[in-house]
Design an enzyme around this catalytic site. Sequence first.
Site, PDB file in Angstrom:
ATOM      1  N   LYS A  35       0.728  -1.409  -0.077  1.00  0.00           N
ATOM      2  CA  LYS A  35      -0.075   0.023   0.017  1.00  0.00           C
ATOM      3  C   LYS A  35       0.744   1.312   0.081  1.00  0.00           C
ATOM      4  O   LYS A  35       0.415   2.332  -0.606  1.00  0.00           O
ATOM      5  CB  LYS A  35      -0.935   0.029   1.362  1.00  0.00           C
ATOM      6  CG  LYS A  35      -1.796  -1.108   1.337  1.00  0.00           C
ATOM      7  CD  LYS A  35      -2.939  -1.246   0.396  1.00  0.00           C
ATOM      8  CE  LYS A  35      -3.992  -2.045   0.545  1.00  0.00           C
ATOM      9  NZ  LYS A  35      -3.674  -3.667   0.786  1.00  0.00           N
TER      10      LYS A  35
HETATM   11  C1  LIG Z   1      -4.450  -4.693   0.331  1.00  0.00           C
HETATM   12  C2  LIG Z   1      -3.495  -6.155   0.159  1.00  0.00           C
HETATM   13  C3  LIG Z   1      -3.879  -7.103  -0.564  1.00  0.00           C
HETATM   14  C4  LIG Z   1      -4.961  -6.808  -1.710  1.00  0.00           C
HETATM   15  O1  LIG Z   1      -4.812  -5.662  -2.562  1.00  0.00           O
HETATM   16  P1  LIG Z   1      -6.219  -5.221  -3.372  1.00  0.00           P
HETATM   17  O2  LIG Z   1      -5.639  -3.958  -4.089  1.00  0.00           O
HETATM   18  O3  LIG Z   1      -6.932  -4.793  -2.142  1.00  0.00           O
HETATM   19  O4  LIG Z   1      -6.671  -6.179  -4.111  1.00  0.00           O
HETATM   20  C5  LIG Z   1      -2.972  -8.151  -0.665  1.00  0.00           C
HETATM   21  N1  LIG Z   1      -1.988  -8.429   0.195  1.00  0.00           N
HETATM   22  C6  LIG Z   1      -1.735  -7.340   1.045  1.00  0.00           C
HETATM   23  C7  LIG Z   1      -0.460  -7.557   1.820  1.00  0.00           C
HETATM   24  C8  LIG Z   1      -2.251  -6.006   1.049  1.00  0.00           C
HETATM   25  O5  LIG Z   1      -1.905  -5.270   2.050  1.00  0.00           O
END
Ligand SMILES: *Cc1c(COP(=O)(O)O)cnc(C)c1O
Length: 495
Positions: free
Chosen positions: A111
């Site tokens: 993120k």
């Molecule tokens: C948010 C997240 C995901 C999923 O990503 P999306 O964009 O919501 O599909 C997968 N792995 C981790 C570690 C995340 O923080």
Amino acid sequence: MRFTSTRAQADIESAHAITQGISADGGLFVPKAFPVLTDDLIDRLCDMDYQGRAFEILRLYLTDFTDQEIRDSVAAAYTGKFENEQPAPLHPLRDGVFMLELWHGPTCAFKDMALQLLPQLLTRSAKKVADGKTMVILVATSGDTGKAALDGFADVPDTDIIVFYPQDGVSPMQKLQMTTQAGNNVAVCAIKGNFDDAQTGVKRIFADPAMHKLLDEHNMEFSSANSINFGRLVPQIVYYVSAYCDLLKNGTLQKGEGFNIVVPTGNFGNILAGFYAKQMGIPIRRFVCASNQNNVLTDFIQTGVYNRKRAFYTTTSPSMDILISSNLERLLYHLYDGDTSAVSALMQQLAETGRYEISDSARQRLQKLFFGGFCNDDQTAATIRKLFNNDGYLCDTHTAVAAKVFEDYRAQTGDMTPAVIVSTASPYKFAKSVLMAIDDDAKPQTEFEMTDRLAAVTKTTVPAALSDLKSRPVLHTACCDKTQMAAFIQQSLGL
Ligand SMILES: *Cc1c(COP(=O)(O)O)cnc(C)c1O
């Protein structure tokens, strides 16, 4: 570059899309057309570092920004924030298979790739189209978004950030990351409910005219840092383009040769950014969409029916414990060739009945590009162990879900195309599950005892951003019912 809503025709620029977050009709903003990367531009991108690549991609979408604004935003987001100044390294796993590591940022999850940049884009957008207003960022998080948004927005002038997370739906490390967040503009609240409750609550507040009026009276305006915000998506396109350049440079691919991507998926933002990279000309052949036991997307891809009326599981990969994948709406818009009334009808069915079914032609297009698979917690743990023992690679639970589904994909299809598995979190963020998977002698201990043991057993190091939490005071203890979210917002903004 102009943007429209997925649910009704609109015609706005990026600054509007980014400040508003979600369209007034409930739809999401999507680009009206995709910029195409010429051969010449790809050649030039190959010779650039990550920041250079980010600048070139962003300026194709944010055409209402000056080059200087984009350059400054990219520099503020990625300079000194990521280990080794290389935010998205490709780690070779075995022949033609790579891990794209997106967790070297300040909160140890992918993120950060978007949320270090979003505050830069949002504050500059607000200056253009919402002059003088304080942007109030509302976030519903399944764990990683919350901390990454808090870190990105803390003490950013003219912003407030309020994060809601499911009380029992995040890892102890994720919770501690959020509850220790300092900053004069931050608020954090646990919700008695799951992630979908938090997300639905935030969406409802966004759509509430009375709340908007109240904020407006105080010279404030809501915006979103969730992946429904286009400002989150555009930075994510960059790392797929960057990975392609790196595959060209390391000789895995010749220009134009395809590769597959494997993405551990929750809200469908990460994998959608890959789909956008493909629309720009990056030769991604197939998108392997990996889910945990909350396998609503697997069923959708396999049958064309989206049905959220099913049991909700709390798994060892909590950031993917989601039954309403918001960004899927954007893919539907493209599968239906921009037919906004078709998308609205599907979304209305979802809201009213919890289910919808796409047309045969949309399903065929979907299945041509996407492969859906899932695995359970035992398989996730077994995969962590196997990758560590056989490939010497230590990965987190989410990445392990992707690796397992990729293994199934290859076994089922025999497709040996080079592949990039997206590695979305540091194993230390989910230390307990990772430790239990590889260490037969592990027993449940405190979170920090387990991170230390994981470091000792695997001879790797705990990221400083996580070990530092040990000495941080807990600053946020609020917990509210899902019906009280608006009240919490009013109270923390002093309205
Ligand atoms: C948010 C997240 C995901 C999923 O990503 P999306 O964009 O919501 O599909 C997968 N792995 C981790 C570690 C995340 O923080």
